[in-house]
Motif scaffolding. Structure first.
Motif, PDB file in Angstrom:
ATOM      1  N   SER A  25      -0.191  20.981   4.419  1.00  0.00           N
ATOM      2  CA  SER A  25      -1.146  20.312   5.302  1.00  0.00           C
ATOM      3  C   SER A  25      -1.144  18.807   5.059  1.00  0.00           C
ATOM      4  N   TYR A  26      -1.047  18.385   3.798  1.00  0.00           N
ATOM      5  CA  TYR A  26      -0.975  16.966   3.500  1.00  0.00           C
ATOM      6  C   TYR A  26       0.345  16.367   3.983  1.00  0.00           C
ATOM      7  N   LEU A  27       1.412  17.132   3.839  1.00  0.00           N
ATOM      8  CA  LEU A  27       2.704  16.656   4.317  1.00  0.00           C
ATOM      9  C   LEU A  27       2.673  16.459   5.826  1.00  0.00           C
ATOM     10  N   LEU A  28       2.008  17.368   6.531  1.00  0.00           N
ATOM     11  CA  LEU A  28       1.867  17.216   7.979  1.00  0.00           C
ATOM     12  C   LEU A  28       1.127  15.936   8.319  1.00  0.00           C
ATOM     13  N   MET A  29       0.025  15.658   7.602  1.00  0.00           N
ATOM     14  CA  MET A  29      -0.734  14.438   7.872  1.00  0.00           C
ATOM     15  C   MET A  29       0.102  13.194   7.589  1.00  0.00           C
ATOM     16  N   GLU A  30       0.908  13.236   6.530  1.00  0.00           N
ATOM     17  CA  GLU A  30       1.774  12.102   6.209  1.00  0.00           C
ATOM     18  C   GLU A  30       2.814  11.888   7.308  1.00  0.00           C
ATOM     19  N   GLU A 144      -6.299   5.634   2.892  1.00  0.00           N
ATOM     20  CA  GLU A 144      -6.911   4.476   2.250  1.00  0.00           C
ATOM     21  C   GLU A 144      -8.021   4.892   1.298  1.00  0.00           C
ATOM     22  N   ARG A 145      -8.803   5.921   1.673  1.00  0.00           N
ATOM     23  CA  ARG A 145      -9.880   6.384   0.802  1.00  0.00           C
ATOM     24  C   ARG A 145      -9.340   6.998  -0.480  1.00  0.00           C
ATOM     25  N   GLU A 146      -8.123   7.570  -0.398  1.00  0.00           N
ATOM     26  CA  GLU A 146      -7.528   8.185  -1.585  1.00  0.00           C
ATOM     27  C   GLU A 146      -6.829   7.151  -2.463  1.00  0.00           C
ATOM     28  N   HIS A 147      -6.701   5.894  -1.981  1.00  0.00           N
ATOM     29  CA  HIS A 147      -6.142   4.790  -2.772  1.00  0.00           C
ATOM     30  C   HIS A 147      -4.746   5.106  -3.312  1.00  0.00           C
ATOM     31  N   CYS A 148      -3.900   5.667  -2.462  1.00  0.00           N
ATOM     32  CA  CYS A 148      -2.562   5.980  -2.965  1.00  0.00           C
ATOM     33  C   CYS A 148      -1.493   5.075  -2.359  1.00  0.00           C
ATOM     34  N   HIS A 149      -1.876   4.199  -1.404  1.00  0.00           N
ATOM     35  CA  HIS A 149      -0.916   3.291  -0.793  1.00  0.00           C
ATOM     36  C   HIS A 149       0.299   4.068  -0.287  1.00  0.00           C
ATOM     37  N   CYS A 150       0.027   5.028   0.583  1.00  0.00           N
ATOM     38  CA  CYS A 150       1.060   5.951   1.032  1.00  0.00           C
ATOM     39  C   CYS A 150       2.239   5.255   1.704  1.00  0.00           C
ATOM     40  N   GLU A 151       1.957   4.103   2.318  1.00  0.00           N
ATOM     41  CA  GLU A 151       3.035   3.439   3.035  1.00  0.00           C
ATOM     42  C   GLU A 151       4.130   2.959   2.102  1.00  0.00           C
ATOM     43  N   ASN A 152       3.840   2.854   0.813  1.00  0.00           N
ATOM     44  CA  ASN A 152       4.821   2.367  -0.142  1.00  0.00           C
ATOM     45  C   ASN A 152       5.477   3.485  -0.934  1.00  0.00           C
ATOM     46  N   ASN A 154       7.315   7.613  -1.087  1.00  0.00           N
ATOM     47  CA  ASN A 154       7.933   8.719  -0.402  1.00  0.00           C
ATOM     48  C   ASN A 154       6.834   9.671   0.052  1.00  0.00           C
ATOM     49  N   ILE A 155       6.914  10.152   1.293  1.00  0.00           N
ATOM     50  CA  ILE A 155       5.828  10.977   1.820  1.00  0.00           C
ATOM     51  C   ILE A 155       5.658  12.271   1.033  1.00  0.00           C
ATOM     52  N   PHE A 156       6.737  12.776   0.451  1.00  0.00           N
ATOM     53  CA  PHE A 156       6.640  13.997  -0.342  1.00  0.00           C
ATOM     54  C   PHE A 156       5.861  13.731  -1.632  1.00  0.00           C
TER      55      PHE A 156
END
Length: 280
Positions: A25-30, A144-152, A154-156
């Motif tokens: 489910s998280y991978l889908l959101m990413e 952004e709320r999870e503070h993981c800077h996903c854009e930087n 790997n989505i996995f």
């Protein structure tokens, strides 16, 4: 110490069982946020029109991972409120194996599952028809709320980080609640339940709000032992959506919106349970 160890293993096992579903489910959101763009995101969101039907179908599968996954999709603005309610009401968790091991006939269990599916679907469509959210959060808000800077990342990897954070909270809550139940909580609960179906249903509905798979085990066991009526069991199980509410409060920082979901779940779950109890 033996009880603590048993609860630890049980909580760990439950978390490992829901790990694949939550991660996907998280991978889908990413993917929707960083790869798919607005067109695919709109296509996925449009499934919300049939979401309650699909969600109720997923919920009756004996596990508690789908409720957490859909709660995450709701927090990310993908799944509708009705879809989430449908999944939470129909989620069966440990009901089937506990009732089977307790000698409850397959015909009775089948009626319960069909009732949960129908009530979950109808409740979901009603919620989607009459309930509107204020501002629908976007997936990047969740990141952004999870503070993981996903854009930087790997989505996995970022999906794994999100999943691990949520599972850590789920494990802690399940472990504490499991210890409480195994330490005499079951006897206390059974002593609080009157013989009046409607009143006992209202009480088990409150108990069902506890976000743990252990609750379905407890209530199903009490029914198999003849302590609970079918209506009281169904009220508790229709409100108890496994870890769905726990994930919802973990990811959705809009407390008012979370409480609205809780209120809708309790109201529709208790009504569904009382209705199902008439046919079981």
């Amino acid at each position: 110490m033996e009880v603590v160890f048993d609860v630890f293993i049980e909580s760990l096992t439950d978390c490992l069982r829901m790990l694949p579903i939550l991660y996907l489910s998280y991978l889908l959101m990413e993917l929707l946020e960083h790869r798919a763009g607005k067109r695919m995101r709109s296509a996925v969101a449009s499934v919300g029109k049939a979401g309650p039907l699909i969600g109720a179908g997923l919920g009756i599968i004996p596990q508690c991972g789908f409720s957490g996954a859909v709660a995450g999709l709701y927090a990310g603005g993908i799944a509708s409120a009705g879809t989430l309610i449908a999944v939470l009401i129909s989620t069966s968790d440990e009901m089937i194996p506990v009732l089977l091991s307790g000698g409850v006939g397959g015909a009775i269990i089948g009626k319960m599952l069909i009732g949960k599916f129908i009530c979950g679907t109808l409740s979901g469509f009603v919620v989607d028809a009459f309930v509107r959210r204020g501002r629908t959060p976007e997936i990047h808000d969740l990141c952004e709320r999870e503070h993981c800077h996903c854009e930087n990342k790997n989505i996995f990897v970022s999906s794994a980080i999100h999943c691990a954070q949520v599972l850590a909270v789920i494990f802690a809550v399940m472990f504490v609640l499991g210890i409480a139940i195994e330490s005499g909580g079951g006897e206390v609960i059974s002593g609080l339940l009157p013989d009046i179906p409607v009143v006992s249903g209202l009480i088990t509905g409150v108990i069902g709000l506890i976000p743990s798979c252990s609750v379905s085990v407890l209530l199903s066991g009490l029914y198999a032992e003849g302590v609970l009526s079918a209506s009281a069991l169904m009220c508790g199980l229709c409100v108890n959506g496994g870890v769905g509410l726990l994930v919802l409060f973990r990811l959705n920082r809009n407390v008012k919106d979370c409480l609205k979901i809780v209120g809708l779940l309790y109201l529709s779950g208790v009504m569904s349970g009382l209705l199902i109890g008439l046919f079981v």
